[in-house]
Design an enzyme around this catalytic site. Structure first.
Site, PDB file in Angstrom:
ATOM      1  N   GLY A  52       0.873  -1.170   0.000  1.00  0.00           N
ATOM      2  CA  GLY A  52       0.000   0.000   0.000  1.00  0.00           C
ATOM      3  C   GLY A  52       0.902   1.210   0.000  1.00  0.00           C
ATOM      4  CB  CYS A  83       5.332  -3.799  -1.048  1.00  0.00           C
ATOM      5  SG  CYS A  83       5.913  -2.650  -2.299  1.00  0.00           S
ATOM      6  CB  ILE A 138       3.348  -2.422  -7.209  1.00  0.00           C
ATOM      7  CG1 ILE A 138       2.810  -3.649  -7.968  1.00  0.00           C
ATOM      8  CG2 ILE A 138       2.491  -1.185  -7.503  1.00  0.00           C
ATOM      9  CD1 ILE A 138       1.456  -4.128  -7.496  1.00  0.00           C
ATOM     10  CG  HIS A 174       2.721  -6.530  -4.165  1.00  0.00           C
ATOM     11  ND1 HIS A 174       1.795  -6.065  -3.257  1.00  0.00           N
ATOM     12  CD2 HIS A 174       3.499  -5.483  -4.482  1.00  0.00           C
ATOM     13  CE1 HIS A 174       2.007  -4.778  -3.046  1.00  0.00           C
ATOM     14  NE2 HIS A 174       3.037  -4.397  -3.777  1.00  0.00           N
ATOM     15  CD  GLU A 176       0.150  -9.223  -2.278  1.00  0.00           C
ATOM     16  OE1 GLU A 176       1.236  -9.747  -1.950  1.00  0.00           O
ATOM     17  OE2 GLU A 176       0.028  -7.998  -2.526  1.00  0.00           O
TER      18      GLU A 176
HETATM   19  N1  GLN Z   1       5.767   2.976  -2.613  1.00  0.00           N
HETATM   20  C1  GLN Z   1       5.105   2.463  -1.444  1.00  0.00           C
HETATM   21  C2  GLN Z   1       5.702   3.073  -0.167  1.00  0.00           C
HETATM   22  O1  GLN Z   1       6.745   3.641  -0.191  1.00  0.00           O
HETATM   23  C3  GLN Z   1       5.143   0.962  -1.371  1.00  0.00           C
HETATM   24  C4  GLN Z   1       4.430   0.382  -2.578  1.00  0.00           C
HETATM   25  C5  GLN Z   1       3.718  -0.905  -2.330  1.00  0.00           C
HETATM   26  O2  GLN Z   1       3.467  -1.306  -1.189  1.00  0.00           O
HETATM   27  N2  GLN Z   1       3.297  -1.525  -3.388  1.00  0.00           N
HETATM   28  O3  GLN Z   1       5.127   2.984   0.848  1.00  0.00           O
END
Ligand code: GLN
Length: 198
Positions: A52, A83, A138, A174, A176
């Site tokens: 997220g 992430c 991502i 990720h 999942e």
């Molecule tokens: N760019 C997000 C962050 O720095 C992490 C991205 C992700 O969880 N897909 O919090």
């Protein structure tokens, strides 16, 4: 042993793709529980901190006075951060620096891959078994360095992408979002071992 009760694993359900983690846990044989309040942590044996936006998740944790309860839980029981969740676990966060639980001995750089390649799917060898591991990135962070107690289970361009430090598991990608359930299964094994070792 037969008839083992499925492990109850929480998924921090504030923001991000927690529903996909819940589905992955069911596929891997565990019982997911969405966690939004400190009291709910009492019902679970392990916790996933999903991806997220780590700044958004952090603000929510602070506003709802969840940060300290989460810290207590993650210091005692298995936790798996993906992430943004991995960013929350890291000892040091860069680009920019931000508060974290600081339980994983790692230095993490947020949004490390720049705009052009900020999202990609790569396949790499893994310590999880002979089959290579698909990794969906991502706006991913990069683990710049890890301490001696941290084991690297997969990497990208020489930087760790899946790491384990005892009961703590962290992925900059990720899992999942791929079909392969080996990463979630490993976490369930860590949770099972923590229960049996009591
Ligand atoms: N760019 C997000 C962050 O720095 C992490 C991205 C992700 O969880 N897909 O919090």
């Amino acid at each position: 042993m037969t008839n083992v009760h499925p492990r109850r694993i929480g998924v921090l359900a504030i923001q991000g793709n927690y529903a996909a983690h819940a589905a992955a846990l069911i596929e891997a044989g565990a019982e997911p529980h969405e966690i939004r309040k400190a009291e709910e942590l009492a019902n679970i044996d392990g916790l996933i901190l999903p991806g997220g936006e780590s700044t958004t998740i952090l603000k929510f944790l602070e506003r709802r006075h969840l940060f300290d309860s989460l810290m207590a839980f993650c210091s005692a029981k298995p936790v798996f951060g993906t992430c943004a969740g991995a960013i929350l676990l890291a000892r040091e966060v860069r680009n920019p620096a931000q508060r974290s639980l600081a339980l994983l001995d790692a230095v993490v750089e947020r949004n490390a891959y720049g705009r052009q390649i900020d999202s990609s799917i790569l396949t790499a060898p893994t310590a999880l078994g002979p089959e290579p591991l698909e990794m969906v990135f991502i706006r991913a962070p990069r683990i710049l360095s890890v301490g001696l107690a941290v084991e690297t289970l997969a990497s990208r361009d020489g930087f760790p992408t899946l790491v384990r430090q005892g009961q703590i598991l962290a992925a900059t990608f990720h899992p999942e979002m791929s079909k392969d359930r080996r990463v979630h299964k490993l976490f369930i094994e860590i949770v099972s071992a923590s229960i049996t070792n009591k």
